[in-house]
Write a protein that holds these residues in place. Sequence first.
Motif, PDB file in Angstrom:
ATOM      1  N   ALA A 193       1.071  -1.166  -0.405  1.00  0.00           N
ATOM      2  CA  ALA A 193       0.218  -0.248   0.287  1.00  0.00           C
ATOM      3  C   ALA A 193       0.745   1.365  -0.023  1.00  0.00           C
ATOM      4  CB  ALA A 193      -0.908  -0.131   0.894  1.00  0.00           C
ATOM      5  N   THR A 194       1.792   1.335   1.097  1.00  0.00           N
ATOM      6  CA  THR A 194       3.272   2.240   0.869  1.00  0.00           C
ATOM      7  C   THR A 194       3.285   2.474  -0.598  1.00  0.00           C
ATOM      8  OG1 THR A 194       3.393   1.536   3.372  1.00  0.00           O
ATOM      9  CG2 THR A 194       4.992   2.961   1.832  1.00  0.00           C
ATOM     10  N   ALA A 195       3.894   1.300  -1.077  1.00  0.00           N
ATOM     11  CA  ALA A 195       4.363   1.310  -2.905  1.00  0.00           C
ATOM     12  C   ALA A 195       3.613   2.197  -3.358  1.00  0.00           C
ATOM     13  CB  ALA A 195       4.337   0.165  -2.821  1.00  0.00           C
ATOM     14  N   PHE A 196       1.872   1.604  -3.096  1.00  0.00           N
ATOM     15  CA  PHE A 196       0.947   2.406  -4.199  1.00  0.00           C
ATOM     16  C   PHE A 196       1.238   4.058  -4.069  1.00  0.00           C
ATOM     17  CE2 PHE A 196      -1.117  -1.832  -4.526  1.00  0.00           C
ATOM     18  CZ  PHE A 196      -1.965  -1.804  -6.374  1.00  0.00           C
ATOM     19  N   LEU A 197       1.326   4.432  -2.853  1.00  0.00           N
ATOM     20  CA  LEU A 197       1.584   5.923  -2.004  1.00  0.00           C
ATOM     21  C   LEU A 197       2.608   6.852  -3.073  1.00  0.00           C
ATOM     22  CD1 LEU A 197      -0.405   5.517   0.789  1.00  0.00           C
ATOM     23  CD2 LEU A 197      -1.911   6.379  -0.910  1.00  0.00           C
ATOM     24  N   LEU A 198       3.722   6.139  -2.992  1.00  0.00           N
ATOM     25  CA  LEU A 198       4.814   6.582  -3.133  1.00  0.00           C
ATOM     26  C   LEU A 198       4.901   6.599  -4.965  1.00  0.00           C
ATOM     27  CD1 LEU A 198       7.612   5.082  -1.082  1.00  0.00           C
ATOM     28  CD2 LEU A 198       6.696   6.629  -0.820  1.00  0.00           C
ATOM     29  N   ASP A 254      -6.692   5.464 -16.696  1.00  0.00           N
ATOM     30  CA  ASP A 254      -6.125   3.859 -15.669  1.00  0.00           C
ATOM     31  C   ASP A 254      -5.502   4.070 -14.601  1.00  0.00           C
ATOM     32  OD1 ASP A 254      -6.790   3.214 -18.245  1.00  0.00           O
ATOM     33  OD2 ASP A 254      -5.013   3.124 -19.480  1.00  0.00           O
ATOM     34  N   TYR A 255      -4.563   4.963 -15.046  1.00  0.00           N
ATOM     35  CA  TYR A 255      -3.480   5.449 -13.104  1.00  0.00           C
ATOM     36  C   TYR A 255      -4.621   6.081 -12.214  1.00  0.00           C
ATOM     37  CZ  TYR A 255       0.235   6.906 -10.487  1.00  0.00           C
ATOM     38  OH  TYR A 255       1.294   6.500  -9.590  1.00  0.00           O
ATOM     39  N   LEU A 256      -5.326   6.369 -12.520  1.00  0.00           N
ATOM     40  CA  LEU A 256      -6.149   7.085 -11.223  1.00  0.00           C
ATOM     41  C   LEU A 256      -7.099   6.262 -10.453  1.00  0.00           C
ATOM     42  CD1 LEU A 256      -7.647  10.812 -12.636  1.00  0.00           C
ATOM     43  CD2 LEU A 256      -5.883  10.018 -11.062  1.00  0.00           C
ATOM     44  N   VAL A 257      -7.352   4.925 -11.409  1.00  0.00           N
ATOM     45  CA  VAL A 257      -8.646   4.190 -10.609  1.00  0.00           C
ATOM     46  C   VAL A 257      -7.429   2.562  -9.944  1.00  0.00           C
ATOM     47  CG1 VAL A 257      -9.665   1.734 -11.662  1.00  0.00           C
ATOM     48  CG2 VAL A 257     -10.275   4.209 -12.928  1.00  0.00           C
ATOM     49  N   GLN A 258      -5.729   3.014 -10.811  1.00  0.00           N
ATOM     50  CA  GLN A 258      -4.910   2.194 -10.170  1.00  0.00           C
ATOM     51  C   GLN A 258      -4.495   2.254  -9.000  1.00  0.00           C
ATOM     52  OE1 GLN A 258      -1.379   2.112 -12.034  1.00  0.00           O
ATOM     53  NE2 GLN A 258       0.187   1.191  -9.821  1.00  0.00           N
ATOM     54  N   VAL A 259      -4.692   3.529  -8.039  1.00  0.00           N
ATOM     55  CA  VAL A 259      -4.077   3.643  -6.373  1.00  0.00           C
ATOM     56  C   VAL A 259      -5.195   3.456  -6.200  1.00  0.00           C
ATOM     57  CG1 VAL A 259      -2.887   5.222  -5.022  1.00  0.00           C
ATOM     58  CG2 VAL A 259      -2.354   5.160  -6.884  1.00  0.00           C
ATOM     59  N   PRO A 260      -6.666   3.849  -5.942  1.00  0.00           N
ATOM     60  CA  PRO A 260      -7.462   3.613  -5.530  1.00  0.00           C
ATOM     61  C   PRO A 260      -8.000   1.492  -5.077  1.00  0.00           C
ATOM     62  CG  PRO A 260      -7.920   5.133  -6.451  1.00  0.00           C
ATOM     63  CD  PRO A 260      -6.730   5.277  -6.973  1.00  0.00           C
ATOM     64  N   ILE A 261      -8.076   1.691  -6.179  1.00  0.00           N
ATOM     65  CA  ILE A 261      -8.235  -0.072  -6.502  1.00  0.00           C
ATOM     66  C   ILE A 261      -6.770  -0.803  -5.154  1.00  0.00           C
ATOM     67  CG2 ILE A 261      -8.611  -2.259  -7.658  1.00  0.00           C
ATOM     68  CD1 ILE A 261      -9.849  -0.541  -9.751  1.00  0.00           C
ATOM     69  N   GLY A 262      -5.856  -1.028  -5.591  1.00  0.00           N
ATOM     70  CA  GLY A 262      -4.598  -1.410  -5.341  1.00  0.00           C
ATOM     71  C   GLY A 262      -5.010  -1.337  -3.983  1.00  0.00           C
ATOM     72  N   LEU A 263      -5.623   0.631  -3.227  1.00  0.00           N
ATOM     73  CA  LEU A 263      -5.370   0.370  -2.028  1.00  0.00           C
ATOM     74  C   LEU A 263      -6.160  -0.933  -0.652  1.00  0.00           C
ATOM     75  CD1 LEU A 263      -4.409   3.952  -1.255  1.00  0.00           C
ATOM     76  CD2 LEU A 263      -3.355   2.431  -0.990  1.00  0.00           C
ATOM     77  N   LEU A 264      -7.711  -0.895  -2.005  1.00  0.00           N
ATOM     78  CA  LEU A 264      -8.952  -2.122  -1.440  1.00  0.00           C
ATOM     79  C   LEU A 264      -8.565  -2.656  -1.449  1.00  0.00           C
ATOM     80  CD1 LEU A 264     -11.360  -1.181  -0.312  1.00  0.00           C
ATOM     81  CD2 LEU A 264     -12.265  -1.773  -3.202  1.00  0.00           C
ATOM     82  N   LEU A 265      -7.335  -3.653  -2.084  1.00  0.00           N
ATOM     83  CA  LEU A 265      -6.906  -4.715  -2.644  1.00  0.00           C
ATOM     84  C   LEU A 265      -5.963  -5.283  -1.092  1.00  0.00           C
ATOM     85  CD1 LEU A 265      -6.395  -5.358  -6.530  1.00  0.00           C
ATOM     86  CD2 LEU A 265      -8.968  -5.772  -4.435  1.00  0.00           C
ATOM     87  N   CYS A 266      -4.968  -4.249  -0.748  1.00  0.00           N
ATOM     88  CA  CYS A 266      -3.989  -4.140  -0.090  1.00  0.00           C
ATOM     89  C   CYS A 266      -4.903  -4.429   1.165  1.00  0.00           C
ATOM     90  CB  CYS A 266      -3.120  -3.139  -0.161  1.00  0.00           C
ATOM     91  SG  CYS A 266      -1.760  -3.221  -1.381  1.00  0.00           S
ATOM     92  N   LEU A 267      -6.323  -3.489   1.163  1.00  0.00           N
ATOM     93  CA  LEU A 267      -6.999  -3.136   2.712  1.00  0.00           C
ATOM     94  C   LEU A 267      -7.424  -4.692   3.419  1.00  0.00           C
ATOM     95  CD1 LEU A 267      -7.708  -2.069   5.244  1.00  0.00           C
ATOM     96  CD2 LEU A 267      -9.528  -1.158   4.009  1.00  0.00           C
ATOM     97  N   VAL A 268      -7.392  -5.195   2.129  1.00  0.00           N
ATOM     98  CA  VAL A 268      -8.910  -6.708   2.492  1.00  0.00           C
ATOM     99  C   VAL A 268      -7.563  -7.936   2.825  1.00  0.00           C
ATOM    100  CG1 VAL A 268      -9.446  -8.590   0.710  1.00  0.00           C
ATOM    101  CG2 VAL A 268     -10.834  -6.828   0.340  1.00  0.00           C
TER     102      VAL A 268
END
Length: 195
Positions: free
Chosen positions: A124-129, A148-162
């Motif tokens: 998740a930190t890597a997504f934010l960085l 596409d990029y604007l969707v990547q980070v929120p979805i990535g963070l959600l998947l990390c949370l799950v």
Amino acid sequence: METISPHELFPHVRIVMGMVIGLGITRMLTGIASFIQHPDRYRLSLLHLLWVGSILLELVLFWWWEFGLSRIPAWSFGIYLFLIGYAVVLYLLAALLFPDNISEYAGYEDFFIKRRRWFFGLLATAFLLDIVDTLIKGTERWSQLSGDYLVQVPIGLLLCLVAFISARRSVHLALASVHIAYQLYWLGRVVYTMG
């Protein structure tokens, strides 16, 4: 004091980043080689191998993406530290996939599941960085990545949370597969060329 152009500084920065990323790649390749050298030492795990492939690809992609820094107009020590920190986070992901010793665990998958909070916290930190990294590269980089990029980070963070919350193997297999599929999508979409 002598003034140094950004184009002269970039190779220096890239060498230091390359050392950290190279350590991560080395750790991954050494771990993979140990499976070949000692096939009966640890049971292979599809879940572990999917994340190994994904993070190895992530390390290679990071090195490729960072060539975009050759175009930034000015360097600062803060940007330099940020980039080294980002590379360290990626190295730590590799280290969590191939720890020094797993004798107290049932194998790599058991270690991964029990240390998943560290792994997905770092991912998740890597997504934010990556957002900051993209901002450093300028507006041209944002326009190349598009929506596409604007969707990547929120979805990535959600998947990390799950993945942070769930210890279910099926959930982790699905998330690893989705992450790899997304990486392959980006490979086909924009990574093949820097032009």
